[in-house]
Design a protein around this motif. Sequence first.
Motif, PDB file in Angstrom:
ATOM      1  N   LEU A  49       0.815  -1.215   0.000  1.00 51.29           N
ATOM      2  CA  LEU A  49       0.000   0.000   0.000  1.00 51.29           C
ATOM      3  C   LEU A  49       0.852   1.270   0.000  1.00 51.29           C
ATOM      4  CD1 LEU A  49      -2.790   1.373   0.227  1.00 51.29           C
ATOM      5  CD2 LEU A  49      -2.546   1.216   2.712  1.00 51.29           C
ATOM      6  N   PHE A  50       1.848   1.340   0.877  1.00 49.61           N
ATOM      7  CA  PHE A  50       2.613   2.578   1.022  1.00 49.61           C
ATOM      8  C   PHE A  50       3.446   2.861  -0.236  1.00 49.61           C
ATOM      9  CE2 PHE A  50       2.111   0.906   5.413  1.00 49.61           C
ATOM     10  CZ  PHE A  50       1.183   1.847   5.832  1.00 49.61           C
ATOM     11  N   ARG A  51       4.017   1.822  -0.817  1.00 46.21           N
ATOM     12  CA  ARG A  51       4.771   2.013  -2.060  1.00 46.21           C
ATOM     13  C   ARG A  51       3.848   2.441  -3.188  1.00 46.21           C
ATOM     14  NH1 ARG A  51       7.995  -3.137  -3.605  1.00 46.21           N
ATOM     15  NH2 ARG A  51       8.776  -1.720  -5.221  1.00 46.21           N
ATOM     16  N   PHE A  52       2.661   1.866  -3.238  1.00 45.21           N
ATOM     17  CA  PHE A  52       1.692   2.193  -4.279  1.00 45.21           C
ATOM     18  C   PHE A  52       1.270   3.650  -4.174  1.00 45.21           C
ATOM     19  CE2 PHE A  52      -2.653   2.351  -5.982  1.00 45.21           C
ATOM     20  CZ  PHE A  52      -2.463   1.797  -7.229  1.00 45.21           C
ATOM     21  N   LEU A  53       1.019   4.111  -2.930  1.00 44.87           N
ATOM     22  CA  LEU A  53       0.579   5.494  -2.728  1.00 44.87           C
ATOM     23  C   LEU A  53       1.684   6.488  -3.062  1.00 44.87           C
ATOM     24  CD1 LEU A  53      -1.507   5.156   0.569  1.00 44.87           C
ATOM     25  CD2 LEU A  53      -2.367   5.429  -1.762  1.00 44.87           C
TER      26      LEU A  53
END
Length: 486
Positions: A49-53
């Motif tokens: 999630l954090f990398r995607f955001l």
Amino acid sequence: MEQGSKFLNVGLLLLATLLVAKLVSALIIPRSNKRLPPAVKGWPLFGGLFRFLRGPVDLLREEYPKLGSVFTLKLLSKNITFFIGPEVSAHFFKAPESDLSQQEVYQFNVPTFGPGVVFDVDYSIRQEQFRFFTESLRVTKLKGYVDQMVFETQDYFSKWGDSGEVDLKYELEHLIILTASRCLLGEEVRNKLFDDVSALFHDLDNGMLPISVIYPYLPIPAHHRRDKARKKLAAIFASIIASRRQSGKTQNDMLQCFMDSKYKDGRPTTEAEVTGLLIAALFAGQHTSSITSTWTGAYLLCNKKYMSQVLDEQKNLMKKHGDKVDHDILSDMEVLYRCIKEALRLHPPLVMLLRSSHTDFSVTTKDGKEYDIPKGHIVATSPAFANRLPHVYKDPDTYDPDRFAPGRDEDKAAGAFSYISFGGGRHGCLGEPFAYLQIKAIWSHLLRNFELELISPFPEIDWNAMVVGVKGKVMVRYKRRQIPVD
């Protein structure tokens, strides 16, 4: 001592029990025979999630060389499986709606477009509504729209002085919403209500935030303004529709096309449906056209070779047709077309395209690896990444419009779906011809009538926007040509 020995024995017994249970489980519970795609490493629970955001394109750049053209990213409870490249994208673009659906993944558009249109209706109704779009963009209609585009362009740039400095991005954004208002929303909006409608669309636009994709009905100020603007727009268009129907007066615009449209069972469109379809049309075209117009200009102003080519093309067309610009003349601008197409290859405004998988299916990579994609996965592809694959395009990060020239045709050499700036297949962009004509009309006029120089640094990409565009100002110094394209 005896107590410690007792605990040790109990511990060994528990460990043995767990090992036996695992062995029995492996023997009696059948293993899944699915050949799942490789997965992106992520945190427990949150996945990637954090990398995607931080940026999906950066994530793709990092994982594609390691995992290949098909891989899965876990985001909380969702699995997104990426298909990167023409060899694996056919199913994404060609699968029927019963297998890969748009509806679930684009629900966040419903508060903006409104109820009863596009992603708020079942597929059969949506197909009929897309037919209304298709009919409103027939060549006979486009010819009339081009006349309006040319008029708006000439009128807008007539207000420029003999020389000066402008933010090209700002100028093109404003011209395109004027053009779209006349061609799509009609003369009532363009002539009398433009400022009001433009401000309301601004509130609608600002109500579509990254958080809106996940929580479209979250009670935040931007969503309250969006919903209020949506109601006011509905009232404005209801009044215009009623006035037209009462007077019997018709116009050559998309509003009229939607008013006159009928479903297969003979039912006419309602006021609410007409309003929703118009909003959807403006959202689909306004940002993408202004962004692509700006990138086209930035690249031309930094590339003497291609600027010379497009100017020569304009000179030749003026020798043949004089100052006249219409649909057929714009269609002859092949060099300008390739320059726009190349800017759009490098900077497609839509970074990701999404579908929801309703069935299990398989996909084979160019390396011959076969993967099974489970039902329930979100399937995604990325024009921003796939349009720059080095095995499809030579020197993919270089601006080279000639790659689309006859004899090279790099977008065709690697097969279908090598160029996906407008999507493709069953859900290809219906407004593609309109967009090219609009951008050609603007740049044809600028090239013929002004000498232009980029005086700010080459623009950067604004990755933070919902529709990825140009970051900051694009400052241009202009000088009006005394003799057009001498």
